[in-house]
Design a protein around this motif. Structure first.
Motif, PDB file in Angstrom:
ATOM      1  N   ASP A 285       0.830  -1.204   0.000  1.00 20.59           N
ATOM      2  CA  ASP A 285       0.000   0.000   0.000  1.00 20.59           C
ATOM      3  C   ASP A 285       0.866   1.256   0.000  1.00 20.59           C
ATOM      4  O   ASP A 285       0.535   2.258  -0.654  1.00 20.59           O
ATOM      5  N   ALA A 286       1.964   1.226   0.758  1.00 18.79           N
ATOM      6  CA  ALA A 286       2.849   2.391   0.820  1.00 18.79           C
ATOM      7  C   ALA A 286       3.444   2.682  -0.548  1.00 18.79           C
ATOM      8  O   ALA A 286       3.545   3.841  -0.964  1.00 18.79           O
ATOM      9  N   CYS A 287       3.844   1.635  -1.274  1.00 15.61           N
ATOM     10  CA  CYS A 287       4.411   1.833  -2.608  1.00 15.61           C
ATOM     11  C   CYS A 287       3.351   2.313  -3.589  1.00 15.61           C
ATOM     12  O   CYS A 287       3.583   3.227  -4.381  1.00 15.61           O
ATOM     13  N   VAL A 288       2.175   1.699  -3.539  1.00 16.16           N
ATOM     14  CA  VAL A 288       1.102   2.085  -4.451  1.00 16.16           C
ATOM     15  C   VAL A 288       0.726   3.554  -4.244  1.00 16.16           C
ATOM     16  O   VAL A 288       0.388   4.267  -5.197  1.00 16.16           O
ATOM     17  N   ALA A 289       0.836   4.031  -3.009  1.00 16.57           N
ATOM     18  CA  ALA A 289       0.404   5.390  -2.687  1.00 16.57           C
ATOM     19  C   ALA A 289       1.361   6.466  -3.185  1.00 16.57           C
ATOM     20  O   ALA A 289       0.976   7.632  -3.294  1.00 16.57           O
ATOM     21  N   VAL A 290       2.605   6.095  -3.462  1.00 20.07           N
ATOM     22  CA  VAL A 290       3.605   7.078  -3.881  1.00 20.07           C
ATOM     23  C   VAL A 290       3.905   6.879  -5.367  1.00 20.07           C
ATOM     24  O   VAL A 290       4.378   5.819  -5.778  1.00 20.07           O
ATOM     25  N   THR A 291       3.664   7.897  -6.144  1.00 20.29           N
ATOM     26  CA  THR A 291       3.797   7.780  -7.597  1.00 20.29           C
ATOM     27  C   THR A 291       5.181   7.308  -8.011  1.00 20.29           C
ATOM     28  O   THR A 291       5.326   6.471  -8.910  1.00 20.29           O
ATOM     29  N   ARG A 292       6.217   7.831  -7.361  1.00 22.64           N
ATOM     30  CA  ARG A 292       7.580   7.494  -7.780  1.00 22.64           C
ATOM     31  C   ARG A 292       8.105   6.202  -7.154  1.00 22.64           C
ATOM     32  O   ARG A 292       9.263   5.843  -7.371  1.00 22.64           O
ATOM     33  N   CYS A 293       7.260   5.495  -6.436  1.00 23.97           N
ATOM     34  CA  CYS A 293       7.634   4.138  -6.030  1.00 23.97           C
ATOM     35  C   CYS A 293       7.309   3.229  -7.210  1.00 23.97           C
ATOM     36  O   CYS A 293       6.144   2.986  -7.532  1.00 23.97           O
ATOM     37  N   VAL A 294       8.350   2.746  -7.880  1.00 21.50           N
ATOM     38  CA  VAL A 294       8.144   2.048  -9.147  1.00 21.50           C
ATOM     39  C   VAL A 294       7.610   0.636  -8.973  1.00 21.50           C
ATOM     40  O   VAL A 294       7.034   0.068  -9.903  1.00 21.50           O
ATOM     41  N   GLY A 295       7.807   0.042  -7.781  1.00 21.13           N
ATOM     42  CA  GLY A 295       7.285  -1.290  -7.582  1.00 21.13           C
ATOM     43  C   GLY A 295       7.994  -2.038  -6.480  1.00 21.13           C
ATOM     44  O   GLY A 295       8.846  -1.504  -5.775  1.00 21.13           O
ATOM     45  N   VAL A 296       7.625  -3.296  -6.357  1.00 22.47           N
ATOM     46  CA  VAL A 296       8.080  -4.155  -5.266  1.00 22.47           C
ATOM     47  C   VAL A 296       8.616  -5.458  -5.833  1.00 22.47           C
ATOM     48  O   VAL A 296       7.985  -6.079  -6.692  1.00 22.47           O
ATOM     49  N   THR A 297       9.777  -5.873  -5.351  1.00 21.17           N
ATOM     50  CA  THR A 297      10.341  -7.176  -5.677  1.00 21.17           C
ATOM     51  C   THR A 297      10.441  -7.995  -4.398  1.00 21.17           C
ATOM     52  O   THR A 297      10.982  -7.520  -3.393  1.00 21.17           O
ATOM     53  N   VAL A 298       9.909  -9.213  -4.425  1.00 25.00           N
ATOM     54  CA  VAL A 298      10.059 -10.124  -3.286  1.00 25.00           C
ATOM     55  C   VAL A 298      11.347 -10.912  -3.465  1.00 25.00           C
ATOM     56  O   VAL A 298      11.722 -11.269  -4.578  1.00 25.00           O
ATOM     57  N   TRP A 299      12.028 -11.171  -2.351  1.00 29.10           N
ATOM     58  CA  TRP A 299      13.318 -11.850  -2.444  1.00 29.10           C
ATOM     59  C   TRP A 299      13.098 -13.360  -2.420  1.00 29.10           C
ATOM     60  O   TRP A 299      13.312 -14.039  -1.440  1.00 29.10           O
ATOM     61  N   GLY A 300      12.668 -13.852  -3.591  1.00 28.04           N
ATOM     62  CA  GLY A 300      12.226 -15.232  -3.707  1.00 28.04           C
ATOM     63  C   GLY A 300      10.735 -15.297  -3.427  1.00 28.04           C
ATOM     64  O   GLY A 300      10.253 -14.711  -2.456  1.00 28.04           O
ATOM     65  N   PHE A 301       9.985 -15.978  -4.298  1.00 27.96           N
ATOM     66  CA  PHE A 301       8.528 -16.007  -4.107  1.00 27.96           C
ATOM     67  C   PHE A 301       8.063 -17.228  -3.331  1.00 27.96           C
ATOM     68  O   PHE A 301       6.927 -17.271  -2.866  1.00 27.96           O
ATOM     69  N   THR A 302       8.921 -18.242  -3.170  1.00 31.28           N
ATOM     70  CA  THR A 302       8.533 -19.455  -2.470  1.00 31.28           C
ATOM     71  C   THR A 302       9.480 -19.737  -1.312  1.00 31.28           C
ATOM     72  O   THR A 302      10.688 -19.491  -1.403  1.00 31.28           O
ATOM     73  N   ASP A 303       8.920 -20.272  -0.233  1.00 31.86           N
ATOM     74  CA  ASP A 303       9.732 -20.573   0.949  1.00 31.86           C
ATOM     75  C   ASP A 303      10.825 -21.594   0.656  1.00 31.86           C
ATOM     76  O   ASP A 303      11.831 -21.650   1.367  1.00 31.86           O
ATOM     77  N   SER A 304      10.653 -22.385  -0.405  1.00 35.09           N
ATOM     78  CA  SER A 304      11.672 -23.375  -0.748  1.00 35.09           C
ATOM     79  C   SER A 304      12.908 -22.737  -1.365  1.00 35.09           C
ATOM     80  O   SER A 304      13.937 -23.395  -1.516  1.00 35.09           O
ATOM     81  N   ASP A 305      12.827 -21.456  -1.724  1.00 34.85           N
ATOM     82  CA  ASP A 305      13.952 -20.767  -2.359  1.00 34.85           C
ATOM     83  C   ASP A 305      14.348 -19.525  -1.557  1.00 34.85           C
ATOM     84  O   ASP A 305      14.887 -18.578  -2.100  1.00 34.85           O
ATOM     85  N   SER A 306      14.069 -19.550  -0.251  1.00 38.05           N
ATOM     86  CA  SER A 306      14.330 -18.390   0.599  1.00 38.05           C
ATOM     87  C   SER A 306      15.644 -18.544   1.352  1.00 38.05           C
ATOM     88  O   SER A 306      16.005 -19.636   1.797  1.00 38.05           O
ATOM     89  N   TRP A 307      16.353 -17.433   1.511  1.00 42.59           N
ATOM     90  CA  TRP A 307      17.624 -17.413   2.225  1.00 42.59           C
ATOM     91  C   TRP A 307      17.452 -17.364   3.740  1.00 42.59           C
ATOM     92  O   TRP A 307      18.399 -17.621   4.491  1.00 42.59           O
ATOM     93  N   ILE A 308      16.252 -17.055   4.203  1.00 44.90           N
ATOM     94  CA  ILE A 308      16.032 -16.763   5.623  1.00 44.90           C
ATOM     95  C   ILE A 308      16.428 -17.914   6.557  1.00 44.90           C
ATOM     96  O   ILE A 308      17.178 -17.717   7.517  1.00 44.90           O
ATOM     97  N   PRO A 309      15.969 -19.165   6.321  1.00 42.91           N
ATOM     98  CA  PRO A 309      16.296 -20.224   7.278  1.00 42.91           C
ATOM     99  C   PRO A 309      17.801 -20.482   7.423  1.00 42.91           C
ATOM    100  O   PRO A 309      18.249 -20.941   8.478  1.00 42.91           O
ATOM    101  N   ASP A 310      18.558 -20.185   6.371  1.00 49.61           N
ATOM    102  CA  ASP A 310      20.004 -20.422   6.429  1.00 49.61           C
ATOM    103  C   ASP A 310      20.746 -19.341   7.199  1.00 49.61           C
ATOM    104  O   ASP A 310      21.889 -19.547   7.615  1.00 49.61           O
ATOM    105  N   VAL A 311      20.109 -18.197   7.392  1.00 48.56           N
ATOM    106  CA  VAL A 311      20.786 -17.059   8.003  1.00 48.56           C
ATOM    107  C   VAL A 311      20.213 -16.710   9.373  1.00 48.56           C
ATOM    108  O   VAL A 311      20.951 -16.335  10.290  1.00 48.56           O
TER     109      VAL A 311
END
Length: 443
Positions: A285-311
């Protein structure tokens, strides 16, 4: 249930009927919702995984890809002057085939540098030359193919001072301006960003980044935007998130949320997943509300490809899809923020007819059946040719033709199309004069 057909090279409507389909993903892909709002919805990807269900979702749901590791220094230049572009090229080719943009990541960082560079003893002149050569070589290779680059990554400490790195210690703070200038010279069309974490809200670190960008702009250094990584913790989205995006935008630069994930302490529960969805929606919502926020990238879309559990020990479940590629409440929240439905929507299967190759009197055709949020236990595809084409041979399907009417059904081994999966069959046929794409139905 809504099922749609897609036709290469033609505009056509088709009724697709499927028994036993299971609704999971949204009616409208995230990338289409985002495009309607003038935004990017992206994901970081691993090149070797861009097949099967992983590849289908990456291609169908997102309009931007970021190589998770494939463009970092240790990957592309493991030995001095020797470059390995294999995975980076693979990701770029996939993006081009799926009408996606690519965000390059990253040219200058204190981490994931090859040993020959990190452990070397360099004079400032030598170090500057190495950096310029690396940036120029990599950016030039992908000139015109990438929309943006995270040129400099993680330059600041939490208190807003410059991080002690190979680059800062060897070249001083002006390495940032130099890197941006070299990248711009190599590809003037690419948008150039400085990227960092823990700069999502207004704090000492984000203020240091703000002051740097303001200074670079005043000096005429090519800087187009800032990347807010947004590796967040459940329930801890900064209250000043939108305010912070806006203040950078007011400097005259774009803002991108570049590495969004929201981790929770495991195991996940319904309550945690609900909170996670609310947090994802707050960010979107914060990005959508600001015109110059070009968009959002998720750091991996699936939990099977996420860096979080390793770190982060004991943490995980940080992405919009679970390990089995099922959309989580966070996925719904993203769709809702982008204008999609907030109720569990129905799924969709698509049938795509394309001409793979064509010669004087013949051609090879292909039909791809893919499901997202639906599944098929069997399928039958039909169409009517309008210019006298005649099928002579088919594979991965049983095809018959009576007059102009063609009917193809699944083989014994490929009738099932799982949610997120696809099957393809092909055929050879003759043509004369013209070879228009027919209207296809699947039932």
């Amino acid at each position: 249930m809504r099922l749609t057909a897609v036709f290469t090279g033609a505009t056509a409507a088709a009724a697709l009927l499927a028994a036993g389909a299971t609704a999971h993903a949204a009616d409208i892909p995230l990338r289409d919702l985002a495009a309607a709002k003038g935004k990017v919805i992206g994901t970081a990807v691993t090149g070797s995984k861009l097949t099967g269900t992983y590849g289908d979702i990456a291609g169908a749901q997102f309009n931007s890809l970021t190589p998770g590791n494939a463009m970092k220094w240790e990957t592309v230049e493991p030995s001095r002057g020797t470059f390995n572009w294999a995975e980076a090229d693979q990701i770029v080719a996939f993006a081009q085939a799926h009408n996606q943009q690519v965000r390059g990541h990253t040219l200058v960082w204190h981490s994931q540098n090859p040993g020959w560079l990190a452990n070397g003893s360099w004079t400032p002149t030598e170090l500057s030359g190495l950096l310029q050569n690396h940036i120029t070589t990599e950016v030039t290779r992908y000139k015109g193919k990438l929309a943006a680059w995270d040129v400099v990554n993680e330059a600041f400490n939490e208190d807003g001072t410059y991080r002690s790195t190979l680059w800062y210690n060897g070249l001083g703070s002006d390495y940032i301006a130099q890197a941006l200038t070299w990248a711009h010279a190599a590809d003037p069309s690419a948008k150039l960003y400085i990227n960092d974490y823990n700069v999502e809200g207004v704090n000492a670190k984000s203020t240091a980044l703000y002051n740097l960008v303001k200074s670079l702009k005043a000096r005429g250094v090519p800087i187009d935007g800032v990347g807010l990584q947004a590796h967040l913790i459940l329930g801890q989205v900064p209250s000043t998130f939108q305010q912070n995006i806006q203040r950078f935008a007011d400097l005259g630069v774009d803002v991108a949320i570049t590495e969004l994930d929201i981790r929770m302490q495991l195991p996940s529960t319904d309550a945690k997943l609900t909170q996670q969805a609310a947090d994802y929606k707050t960010v979107m919502d914060a990005c959508v509300a600001v015109t110059r926020c070009v968009g959002v990238t998720v750091w991996g879309f699936t939990d099977s490809d996420s860096w979080i559990p390793d770190v982060f020990d004991g943490y995980g479940a940080a992405t919009p899809y679970d390990e089995n590629y099922a959309p989580k409440p966070a996925y719904r929240a993203i769709a809702t923020s982008l204008g999609g439905t907030s109720t569990p929507p129905t799924g969709a299967c698509t049938a795509t007819y394309s001409v793979v190759s064509q010669w004087n009197s013949g051609f090879t055709g292909q039909v791809r059946i893919a499901c997202s949020g639906a599944s098929l236990s069997s399928w039958k595809v039909g169409w009517t040719y309008g210019a006298g084409q005649q099928i002579s041979q088919a594979w991965n399907a049983t095809c018959t033709q009576s007059g102009a009417t063609v009917s193809c059904s699944n083989a014994s081994y490929n009738g099932t199309v799982a949610d997120g999966g696809s099957v393809t069959f092909g055929f050879n046929a003759s043509w004369s004069g013209s070879n228009p794409v027919p209207t296809v139905t699947l039932g």
